[in-house]
Scaffold this motif. Structure first.
Motif, PDB file in Angstrom:
ATOM      1  N   SER A 120     -84.282   5.836  75.881  1.00 63.25           N
ATOM      2  CA  SER A 120     -84.406   6.235  74.475  1.00 63.25           C
ATOM      3  C   SER A 120     -83.098   5.714  73.751  1.00 63.25           C
ATOM      4  O   SER A 120     -82.850   5.203  72.688  1.00 63.25           O
ATOM      5  N   ARG A 121     -81.899   5.607  74.644  1.00 63.09           N
ATOM      6  CA  ARG A 121     -80.771   5.157  74.169  1.00 63.09           C
ATOM      7  C   ARG A 121     -80.937   3.574  74.014  1.00 63.09           C
ATOM      8  O   ARG A 121     -80.143   2.881  72.938  1.00 63.09           O
ATOM      9  N   ARG A 122     -81.444   2.896  74.696  1.00 64.73           N
ATOM     10  CA  ARG A 122     -81.660   1.415  74.644  1.00 64.73           C
ATOM     11  C   ARG A 122     -82.934   1.156  73.534  1.00 64.73           C
ATOM     12  O   ARG A 122     -82.337   0.089  72.856  1.00 64.73           O
TER      13      ARG A 122
ATOM     14  N   GLU B 108     -80.523   1.692  70.380  1.00 67.10           N
ATOM     15  CA  GLU B 108     -79.542   0.444  70.257  1.00 67.10           C
ATOM     16  C   GLU B 108     -80.262  -0.749  69.825  1.00 67.10           C
ATOM     17  O   GLU B 108     -79.493  -1.513  69.020  1.00 67.10           O
TER      18      GLU B 108
ATOM     19  N   TRP C  61     -85.392   7.202  66.122  1.00 65.11           N
ATOM     20  CA  TRP C  61     -84.636   8.423  66.298  1.00 65.11           C
ATOM     21  C   TRP C  61     -85.421   9.740  66.298  1.00 65.11           C
ATOM     22  O   TRP C  61     -85.140  10.579  67.283  1.00 65.11           O
TER      23      TRP C  61
ATOM     24  N   CYS D 114     -87.370   9.985  69.585  1.00 64.72           N
ATOM     25  CA  CYS D 114     -86.743  10.024  70.985  1.00 64.72           C
ATOM     26  C   CYS D 114     -85.950  11.472  70.858  1.00 64.72           C
ATOM     27  O   CYS D 114     -85.956  12.122  71.906  1.00 64.72           O
TER      28      CYS D 114
ATOM     29  N   GLU E 267     -77.657  13.944  73.218  1.00 65.95           N
ATOM     30  CA  GLU E 267     -77.633  12.768  73.929  1.00 65.95           C
ATOM     31  C   GLU E 267     -77.745  11.559  73.458  1.00 65.95           C
ATOM     32  O   GLU E 267     -77.313  10.599  74.129  1.00 65.95           O
ATOM     33  N   LEU E 268     -78.400  11.295  72.081  1.00 63.95           N
ATOM     34  CA  LEU E 268     -78.466  10.065  71.688  1.00 63.95           C
ATOM     35  C   LEU E 268     -77.274   9.358  70.889  1.00 63.95           C
ATOM     36  O   LEU E 268     -77.289   8.051  70.787  1.00 63.95           O
TER      37      LEU E 268
ATOM     38  N   ARG F 194     -74.296   9.835  72.389  1.00 65.32           N
ATOM     39  CA  ARG F 194     -73.415   9.716  73.389  1.00 65.32           C
ATOM     40  C   ARG F 194     -73.601   8.323  74.115  1.00 65.32           C
ATOM     41  O   ARG F 194     -74.689   7.599  74.149  1.00 65.32           O
ATOM     42  N   THR F 195     -72.682   7.705  74.767  1.00 70.23           N
ATOM     43  CA  THR F 195     -72.518   6.293  75.588  1.00 70.23           C
ATOM     44  C   THR F 195     -72.181   6.664  76.919  1.00 70.23           C
ATOM     45  O   THR F 195     -71.409   7.615  77.016  1.00 70.23           O
TER      46      THR F 195
END
Length: 267
Positions: free
Chosen positions: A43-45, A48, A57, A60, A260-261, A263-264
């Motif tokens: 999801s983060r990728r 990004e 967004w 996810c 969580e989305l 955070r890195t």
């Protein structure tokens, strides 16, 4: 196509319809059946690579808080594919209206092809107005591009201006580049501004703020990929529930907040 390859394809895809990208991501994530940690990474990728796609967004966030994300992914893909906003807009636009649009708004385009009684004047941004004119021409809808020199007159003569949101909440709206200028011109001319909010674009304000941070650089506004549209320039909102003048109410998020989305680092 293997789900991993499908995700890579979505991540690499440039531009395009945000809802379409999110739908493809939903298909891939539904097939992947990833464990929670890997779902966060995937999801983060995706975010990004497509930071200004509100629908990504929205997708996810819902998957990350779900007990059964694989099943939910398919359900969300169906919602994105059969967006009720399209039908709501088709029936809301007055008969024989003259309309001004900005760039290539996907949901708006999908609606306008069913309204051959309209005249659509397309303000260009990112060289996309020509794509909308060609699509409407094929559907026998009268459409013509307008230049910046013609914008003020076209807006003043229009019955309404249609602007499509890319990410929105009851505090802030992000829309296609050029939307703020067109909306401000319409407000000055007394022409109603309708904000079209496709399924997937109403997200928590924390996400909208982050989309703006990533898409409107503080150090170089010329590299922005979206416009910040003040709420006071919006007269009407068209969302999945229909048309309303209660702007802030109609822009309330319809997805949960998954921190969580934002955070890195390592999960």
């Amino acid at each position: 196509m293997h789900p991993i390859e499908h995700l890579r394809y979505v991540a690499r895809a440039g531009g395009g319809d945000p809802a379409g990208l999110a739908r493809e991501a939903a298909f891939a994530l539904g097939s992947l059946r990833a464990d929670p940690a890997n779902l966060v990474v995937a999801s983060r990728r995706l975010i990004e690579r497509h930071p200004d796609a509100g629908a990504m967004w929205w997708l996810c966030a819902q998957l990350l808080v779900s007990d059964d994300p694989s099943t939910l992914a398919w359900e969300l893909a169906d919602r994105l594919m059969d967006d009720p906003v399209v039908d709501r807009l088709v029936t809301a636009i007055p008969a024989d209206a003259t309309i001004v649009t900005v760039g290539y708004p996907p949901a708006v385009a999908e609606s306008l092809v069913d309204r051959t009684d309209l005249l659509v004047r397309c303000a260009d941004t990112e060289f996309r107005a020509g794509d909308l004119v060609r699509r409407l021409d094929r559907a026998a809808v009268a459409a013509e591009p307008i230049t910046h020199d013609e914008l003020a007159r076209a807006v003043a003569e229009a019955d309404l201006v249609l602007i499509e949101a890319t990410a929105a909440c009851d505090r802030r709206v992000l829309a296609t580049l050029g939307s703020q200028v067109v909306a401000a011109t319409a407000t000055s001319a007394g022409t109603p501004v309708w904000l079209v909010v496709p399924t997937g674009t109403r997200i928590p304000h924390q996400y909208v703020t982050e989309v703006a941070r990533r898409s409107i650089p503080d150090d170089d506004g010329w590299r922005a990929s979206v416009d910040d549209l003040p709420l006071d320039l919006i007269d009407v909102v068209v969302n999945a529930d229909g048309r309303t003048t209660e702007v802030a109410v109609a822009l309330r998020p319809d997805c949960p907040f998954a921190p969580e989305l934002l955070r890195t680092g390592i999960v």
